[in-house]
Write a protein that holds these residues in place. Structure first.
Motif, PDB file in Angstrom:
ATOM      1  N   LYS A  84      34.409  50.453  35.099  1.00 46.01           N
ATOM      2  CA  LYS A  84      34.076  49.231  34.354  1.00 46.01           C
ATOM      3  C   LYS A  84      35.297  48.331  34.224  1.00 46.01           C
ATOM      4  N   LEU A  85      36.441  48.915  33.911  1.00 45.79           N
ATOM      5  CA  LEU A  85      37.671  48.130  33.805  1.00 45.79           C
ATOM      6  C   LEU A  85      38.033  47.492  35.149  1.00 45.79           C
ATOM      7  N   CYS A  86      37.915  48.259  36.213  1.00 45.76           N
ATOM      8  CA  CYS A  86      38.217  47.717  37.545  1.00 45.76           C
ATOM      9  C   CYS A  86      37.298  46.546  37.876  1.00 45.76           C
ATOM     10  N   ASP A  87      36.017  46.690  37.576  1.00 42.56           N
ATOM     11  CA  ASP A  87      35.066  45.605  37.820  1.00 42.56           C
ATOM     12  C   ASP A  87      35.442  44.355  37.034  1.00 42.56           C
ATOM     13  N   GLU A  88      35.767  44.544  35.742  1.00 45.68           N
ATOM     14  CA  GLU A  88      36.123  43.402  34.893  1.00 45.68           C
ATOM     15  C   GLU A  88      37.427  42.755  35.343  1.00 45.68           C
ATOM     16  N   LEU A  89      38.403  43.558  35.706  1.00 46.07           N
ATOM     17  CA  LEU A  89      39.684  43.008  36.143  1.00 46.07           C
ATOM     18  C   LEU A  89      39.535  42.259  37.465  1.00 46.07           C
ATOM     19  N   ARG A  90      38.703  42.782  38.359  1.00 44.40           N
ATOM     20  CA  ARG A  90      38.426  42.069  39.614  1.00 44.40           C
ATOM     21  C   ARG A  90      37.749  40.736  39.331  1.00 44.40           C
ATOM     22  N   ARG A  91      36.811  40.754  38.386  1.00 43.19           N
ATOM     23  CA  ARG A  91      36.086  39.529  38.040  1.00 43.19           C
ATOM     24  C   ARG A  91      37.030  38.492  37.443  1.00 43.19           C
ATOM     25  N   ARG A  92      37.965  38.936  36.628  1.00 42.92           N
ATOM     26  CA  ARG A  92      38.885  38.018  35.954  1.00 42.92           C
ATOM     27  C   ARG A  92      40.070  37.597  36.820  1.00 42.92           C
ATOM     28  N   MET A  93      40.246  38.225  37.938  1.00 41.82           N
ATOM     29  CA  MET A  93      41.404  37.963  38.771  1.00 41.82           C
ATOM     30  C   MET A  93      41.465  36.493  39.202  1.00 41.82           C
ATOM     31  N   PHE A  94      40.338  35.847  39.316  1.00 37.21           N
ATOM     32  CA  PHE A  94      40.315  34.473  39.780  1.00 37.21           C
ATOM     33  C   PHE A  94      40.453  33.463  38.651  1.00 37.21           C
TER      34      PHE A  94
END
Length: 183
Positions: A84-94
């Motif tokens: 879940k953290l990886c998904d959220e961090l990927r989403r926020r990366m942009f």
């Protein structure tokens, strides 16, 4: 002691899947601190971490009928949180990391001092992130599980879905790399 805790957890999971809301509440209480401490090693954003932990439990609750048998509930939660953290961090990366307040600082000695302190802190954080970024994500995760979470190699193998010798090799390479970077 560990076996009793695992048996108790297994009974609570079964009760929860049968519709016992109190069992779900007890599972939450038993694991919330573990998840928070583990998550703190993966991200410094405490609010994001809290949101992700709650999302894991909400998904667990809403999908309880689809779960099936969970052999190691603690590992299941840790892996779910990491994903879940990886998904959220990927989403926020942009998204931009620069706050609006940082773009237009107000004049004044106190404000200037705060701004310089913030810049210094930001620089140090970037430096630390840079050093950690030199490790592979798997090395960071293995070292965190072993040294911070004080997990046994068998648990790390399960969480990371790797065999024992691969985990040992990964740990050795991570430690060696950190020594090169620091020394």
């Amino acid at each position: 002691m560990e076996q009793n805790l695992n048996d108790k957890t297994a009974c609570l999971v079964t009760a929860f899947q049968s519709g016992d809301v109190n069992a779900f509440s007890r599972l939450y209480d038993m694991h919330i601190n573990l998840l928070f401490n583990y998550g703190c090693k993966l991200t410094t954003d405490k609010e994001l971490l809290k949101d992700c932990i709650h999302d894991v439990f909400v998904k667990l609750y809403t999908k309880k009928a689809e779960l099936g048998i969970i052999d190691n509930f603690k590992s299941y939660l840790l892996i779910s949180l990491k994903n879940k953290l990886c998904d959220e961090l990927r989403r926020r990366m942009f998204m931009s990391e620069t706050a609006v307040e940082e773009l237009n600082p107000v004049a004044g000695d106190d404000v200037e001092h705060k701004y310089l302190e913030k810049e210094k802190s930001c620089f140090e954080n970037k430096k630390i992130k840079h050093l950690l970024a030199q490790l592979s994500p798997r090395q960071r995760e293995a070292l965190t599980l072993y040294y911070i979470e004080e997990r046994k190699y068998e648990d790390i193998c399960t969480i990371m879905d790797m065999n024992y010798q691969s985990v040992r090799n990964l740990m050795h390479r991570g430690i060696t790399r950190l020594r090169e970077l620091v020394g």
